[in-house]
Design a protein around this motif. Structure first.
Motif, PDB file in Angstrom:
ATOM      1  N   ARG A  79      80.839  57.201  22.670  1.00  0.00           N
ATOM      2  CA  ARG A  79      80.220  56.618  23.132  1.00  0.00           C
ATOM      3  C   ARG A  79      80.898  55.705  23.927  1.00  0.00           C
ATOM      4  NH1 ARG A  79      78.929  54.133  18.166  1.00  0.00           N
ATOM      5  NH2 ARG A  79      79.582  51.445  18.318  1.00  0.00           N
ATOM      6  N   LYS A  80      81.762  54.615  23.045  1.00  0.00           N
ATOM      7  CA  LYS A  80      82.686  53.590  24.347  1.00  0.00           C
ATOM      8  C   LYS A  80      83.259  55.003  25.437  1.00  0.00           C
ATOM      9  CE  LYS A  80      81.250  49.747  22.598  1.00  0.00           C
ATOM     10  NZ  LYS A  80      80.469  48.666  23.523  1.00  0.00           N
ATOM     11  N   LYS A  81      82.815  55.715  26.104  1.00  0.00           N
ATOM     12  CA  LYS A  81      84.098  56.197  26.900  1.00  0.00           C
ATOM     13  C   LYS A  81      85.363  56.733  27.059  1.00  0.00           C
ATOM     14  CE  LYS A  81      81.125  55.010  29.825  1.00  0.00           C
ATOM     15  NZ  LYS A  81      81.490  55.135  31.441  1.00  0.00           N
ATOM     16  N   LYS A  82      85.761  56.432  25.203  1.00  0.00           N
ATOM     17  CA  LYS A  82      87.370  56.361  24.789  1.00  0.00           C
ATOM     18  C   LYS A  82      87.937  57.684  24.922  1.00  0.00           C
ATOM     19  CE  LYS A  82      87.862  51.867  25.348  1.00  0.00           C
ATOM     20  NZ  LYS A  82      88.513  51.285  26.750  1.00  0.00           N
ATOM     21  N   ILE A  83      86.666  58.649  24.245  1.00  0.00           N
ATOM     22  CA  ILE A  83      86.756  59.972  23.838  1.00  0.00           C
ATOM     23  C   ILE A  83      86.032  61.022  25.271  1.00  0.00           C
ATOM     24  CG2 ILE A  83      86.332  61.902  22.429  1.00  0.00           C
ATOM     25  CD1 ILE A  83      87.118  60.336  19.876  1.00  0.00           C
ATOM     26  N   LYS A  84      86.793  61.738  26.044  1.00  0.00           N
ATOM     27  CA  LYS A  84      85.708  61.930  26.931  1.00  0.00           C
ATOM     28  C   LYS A  84      86.287  63.381  26.907  1.00  0.00           C
ATOM     29  CE  LYS A  84      85.830  58.536  30.610  1.00  0.00           C
ATOM     30  NZ  LYS A  84      85.856  57.867  31.794  1.00  0.00           N
ATOM     31  N   VAL A  85      84.928  64.041  27.875  1.00  0.00           N
ATOM     32  CA  VAL A  85      85.520  66.321  27.617  1.00  0.00           C
ATOM     33  C   VAL A  85      85.668  66.467  29.222  1.00  0.00           C
ATOM     34  CG1 VAL A  85      84.799  68.260  27.057  1.00  0.00           C
ATOM     35  CG2 VAL A  85      84.588  66.281  25.201  1.00  0.00           C
ATOM     36  N   ASN A  86      86.579  67.385  29.800  1.00  0.00           N
ATOM     37  CA  ASN A  86      86.554  67.287  31.182  1.00  0.00           C
ATOM     38  C   ASN A  86      87.013  66.511  31.905  1.00  0.00           C
ATOM     39  OD1 ASN A  86      87.088  69.771  30.501  1.00  0.00           O
ATOM     40  ND2 ASN A  86      84.698  70.484  29.990  1.00  0.00           N
ATOM     41  N   ARG A  87      87.338  64.858  31.556  1.00  0.00           N
ATOM     42  CA  ARG A  87      87.199  63.399  32.086  1.00  0.00           C
ATOM     43  C   ARG A  87      85.837  63.042  32.173  1.00  0.00           C
ATOM     44  NH1 ARG A  87      92.002  62.455  34.206  1.00  0.00           N
ATOM     45  NH2 ARG A  87      93.014  64.468  33.710  1.00  0.00           N
ATOM     46  N   LYS A  88      84.826  63.615  31.522  1.00  0.00           N
ATOM     47  CA  LYS A  88      83.257  63.465  31.616  1.00  0.00           C
ATOM     48  C   LYS A  88      82.672  63.004  30.353  1.00  0.00           C
ATOM     49  CE  LYS A  88      82.306  66.366  35.137  1.00  0.00           C
ATOM     50  NZ  LYS A  88      81.158  67.851  35.670  1.00  0.00           N
ATOM     51  N   ARG A  89      81.459  62.692  29.967  1.00  0.00           N
ATOM     52  CA  ARG A  89      80.850  61.975  28.810  1.00  0.00           C
ATOM     53  C   ARG A  89      80.812  62.651  28.386  1.00  0.00           C
ATOM     54  NH1 ARG A  89      78.438  56.753  26.996  1.00  0.00           N
ATOM     55  NH2 ARG A  89      78.315  55.663  28.511  1.00  0.00           N
ATOM     56  N   CYS A  90      80.654  62.567  26.739  1.00  0.00           N
ATOM     57  CA  CYS A  90      80.258  63.491  26.295  1.00  0.00           C
ATOM     58  C   CYS A  90      79.626  63.437  24.708  1.00  0.00           C
ATOM     59  CB  CYS A  90      81.668  64.484  25.781  1.00  0.00           C
ATOM     60  SG  CYS A  90      83.228  63.112  24.371  1.00  0.00           S
TER      61      CYS A  90
END
Length: 339
Positions: A79-90
């Protein structure tokens, strides 16, 4: 990482003894107080999705790969964008593809990957069939199908050791380990499907759930069974035993199978068992429920002296599966045949 920082506090004393010079102040330190600030430094970790990690949801992959990462922290990180996929929000339910890059900006203690181990033990493995994707294995009596949490040897460990030696599996895999698709009890002999990769494991497990994999067993039952028997009962697992009901009850699951007599001894019948469901101890419990427990199966009512029951998963039929196989019916040779 944790850093301790000293914070200095001072006590100010104002001397007003000389009222003509009220601006005179004496300042001195009377004490040092140390306040330890715990500063948690987030690290960045990147994980590249391999073939066996693909085609699963992001949250499922993270839970299997990082055992110290709680669900609440994982969802908050997404939710906080501390985890991303391919440098994008996931999103937590995003399906991963081979080659995807997962970036995690979290404290390092949450990013320790699961340590994969294969216990030492025998390398004996009876391989009935093998190709690039699957194995058909013949499990002997006395061998566990999978680990029970102890150090006892099991079929899964033997299969993984075999694939490691062949160079077809590495303990560095993020979330997948070669696995069996169905489990046999320790004292049951027979054929077991082993999946070498995640796609095959999903395919076989889905087919089993849809009852597309046909399984035939052979058993020796007490008494004389003169004709085929169709059985449609209900089973509930209670402790280490299966309870049987003829009618639907709360907590009971449908259990269906057919018995076909093959041959007779003086006091027993060898039967072919066609399973239509795969419940806990289904064959043993249902046979006992009609007065014909397996010979040697004291747990389910056998009264004789023989120890160790005769139950063999003798045939696997994969004809309903969309798999490119040179043969789709596998049978253990040399067993009792129909009369």
């Amino acid at each position: 990482q944790t850093c301790a920082l000293p914070i200095f506090t001072s006590k100010f004393l104002h001397s007003n003894s000389n009222k003509e010079n009220p601006t005179l102040k004496v300042i001195f330190f009377t004490n040092w107080h140390f306040l330890f600030l715990s500063l948690t430094i987030a690290h960045m970790k990147e994980v590249i999705i391999q073939a066996n990690d693909a085609n699963q949801r992001l949250d499922k992959f993270l839970q299997k790969t990082f055992p110290n990462l709680s669900k609440s922290m994982m969802y908050k990180g997404i939710r906080k964008k501390k985890i991303k996929v391919n440098r994008k929000r996931c999103s937590f339910d995003q399906v991963l593809e081979e080659g995807d890059s997962i970036l995690l900006f979290l404290p390092p203690e949450f990013l320790e990957e699961k340590v994969r181990k294969v216990s030492s033990g025998s390398d004996a493995l009876d391989i009935v069939y093998e190709d690039a994707n699957l194995l058909i294995l013949h499990k002997p009596v006395g061998l566990l199908s999978q680990s029970d949490g102890s150090n006892a040897d099991c079929l899964v460990d033997r299969m993984q050791r075999y694939l490691i030696k062949k160079g077809e599996y590495s303990l560095a895999e993020h979330s997948f380990s070669p696995a069996i698709c169905q489990r046999l009890d320790r004292n049951t002999e027979g054929l077991v499907i082993g999946a070498k990769n995640a796609d095959t494991l999903r395919t076989i497990n889905t087919a089993i759930a849809q009852r597309k994999v046909k399984k035939i067993y052979q058993a020796e039952c007490c008494g004389h069974i003169s004709k085929p028997v169709e059985m449609n009962y209900y089973i509930k697992k209670v402790g280490t035993k299966a309870m049987v009901s003829k009618t639907k009850k709360e907590g009971y699951q449908e259990a269906k199978m057919d018995l076909i007599p093959l041959a007779y001894t003086n006091d027993s019948t060898f039967v072919e068992v066609h399973l239509h469901t795969g419940r806990f101890h289904q064959i043993r419990a249902l046979c006992a429920s009609i007065g014909h427990p397996l010979v040697g199966d004291h747990k389910y009512g056998y009264k004789g002296e023989k120890k160790g029951y005769h139950l063999i998963a003798m045939q696997l039929n994969l004809e309903a599966l969309d798999l490119d196989l040179p043969q789709k019916i596998f049978t253990i040779p040399g067993l009792v045949r129909k009369m």
